[in-house]
Design a protein around this motif. Sequence first.
Motif, PDB file in Angstrom:
ATOM      1  N   TYR A  11      36.827  27.283  36.011  1.00  0.00           N
ATOM      2  CA  TYR A  11      35.769  28.326  36.763  1.00  0.00           C
ATOM      3  C   TYR A  11      34.846  27.448  37.814  1.00  0.00           C
ATOM      4  O   TYR A  11      34.677  26.282  37.614  1.00  0.00           O
ATOM      5  CB  TYR A  11      34.876  28.954  35.785  1.00  0.00           C
ATOM      6  N   TYR A  26      31.035  28.122  40.547  1.00  0.00           N
ATOM      7  CA  TYR A  26      29.991  29.175  40.717  1.00  0.00           C
ATOM      8  C   TYR A  26      29.982  29.551  42.389  1.00  0.00           C
ATOM      9  O   TYR A  26      30.390  28.991  43.148  1.00  0.00           O
ATOM     10  CB  TYR A  26      28.650  28.397  40.462  1.00  0.00           C
ATOM     11  N   ASP A  27      29.584  30.720  42.527  1.00  0.00           N
ATOM     12  CA  ASP A  27      29.388  31.384  44.057  1.00  0.00           C
ATOM     13  C   ASP A  27      28.062  30.978  44.336  1.00  0.00           C
ATOM     14  O   ASP A  27      27.529  30.346  43.646  1.00  0.00           O
ATOM     15  CB  ASP A  27      29.859  32.603  43.959  1.00  0.00           C
ATOM     16  N   VAL A  44      32.885  32.225  38.775  1.00  0.00           N
ATOM     17  CA  VAL A  44      34.299  32.677  39.321  1.00  0.00           C
ATOM     18  C   VAL A  44      35.342  31.848  38.847  1.00  0.00           C
ATOM     19  O   VAL A  44      35.512  30.732  38.696  1.00  0.00           O
ATOM     20  CB  VAL A  44      34.381  32.179  40.839  1.00  0.00           C
ATOM     21  N   THR A  51      38.893  30.504  37.980  1.00  0.00           N
ATOM     22  CA  THR A  51      39.918  30.062  38.729  1.00  0.00           C
ATOM     23  C   THR A  51      41.343  29.636  38.337  1.00  0.00           C
ATOM     24  O   THR A  51      42.219  29.298  39.095  1.00  0.00           O
ATOM     25  CB  THR A  51      39.407  28.626  39.660  1.00  0.00           C
ATOM     26  N   LEU A  65      32.019  42.215  38.304  1.00  0.00           N
ATOM     27  CA  LEU A  65      33.381  41.634  38.975  1.00  0.00           C
ATOM     28  C   LEU A  65      33.527  42.169  40.457  1.00  0.00           C
ATOM     29  O   LEU A  65      33.824  43.266  40.449  1.00  0.00           O
ATOM     30  CB  LEU A  65      34.675  41.684  38.084  1.00  0.00           C
ATOM     31  N   GLU A  69      40.162  34.464  40.807  1.00  0.00           N
ATOM     32  CA  GLU A  69      41.171  33.711  41.425  1.00  0.00           C
ATOM     33  C   GLU A  69      42.443  33.525  40.785  1.00  0.00           C
ATOM     34  O   GLU A  69      42.817  32.365  40.760  1.00  0.00           O
ATOM     35  CB  GLU A  69      40.614  32.366  42.133  1.00  0.00           C
ATOM     36  N   GLY A  88      34.193  36.807  39.865  1.00  0.00           N
ATOM     37  CA  GLY A  88      35.258  36.727  40.605  1.00  0.00           C
ATOM     38  C   GLY A  88      36.507  36.034  39.686  1.00  0.00           C
ATOM     39  O   GLY A  88      36.376  35.450  38.914  1.00  0.00           O
TER      40      GLY A  88
END
Length: 283
Positions: free
Chosen positions: A56, A58-59, A65, A67, A107, A91, A89
């Motif tokens: 994961y 961070y935004d 987020v 990944t 989310l 991805e 998020g």
Amino acid sequence: FPSHDILEVNYIKGNEISLKTVNGDFVFEVTNGAVSNLINFPKAWVERELDKIASYKYDSEGGIVITGTRYSDDFLEHINMLWSNDIVGFEDSMNFSNTKIQSLGKLKYITGNANFSESNIQSLGELMYIGGNAWFTKSQVQSLGELRYIGTSATFIASQIQSLGKLRYIGGDIDFAGSVIKSLGELRFVRGSANFFESRVQSLGKLRYVGNAINTHDVQSLGELRYVGTTASFPQIQDKSFEELRYVGGHMYIGNLSRIESLGNLSHVGHETRYSSGPNSIQ
């Protein structure tokens, strides 16, 4: 976590227990003497536990987020407890059918596929974007809420969804067979085919573009529909004129229960127009 990490009991209220631990304060839901859900927990603890099953980042606002997932079985088993409003998020693709998650919370996007079929999800929360396919077959979701974009196909077969919310774009096919949806809401663009067989949709509303074929079945009004890429089937359209429809790229079928009397602004039909009971009074 081990019992020696517990510092004290903050409170016990109904089926909720709050504990102060060395990792912070936790609030548990207890059913039949066992922890059935984590209601509240420290973000730092979530990050440590997530690190064991997923990658994961961070935004810009500090949200988590995801990944990628390390071990799918472990991820699905543990994400039930770890899902929180800190996750903004995803991805990757996500199959919610095998989880106990009821709300997506904060989310906002899923870049891959999202499967909600036969899941416990009741609310999509703040979800606005699904990059791949979306399946809602026999799901408990009743509204798509803030969702605006589905990148490929969407399936609502036998779903409980009653509102498409703010959905405007579907990049593939859409199937409403056996669904309870009555209105398309803000939907304007379907790049693939649209199937309304045995659906409850009465009007296509603001839908303007269908890139492939369309089967309207029981639909009675074309609304703002302007473009159909290939075959158009209108068994029971009650509009008397194609006021907005301009282009049909393939065959066009008009059923004997339709009341179309004028082609209106329709300027192109790629192949023949067929009538179920022979040419009628269409001008």
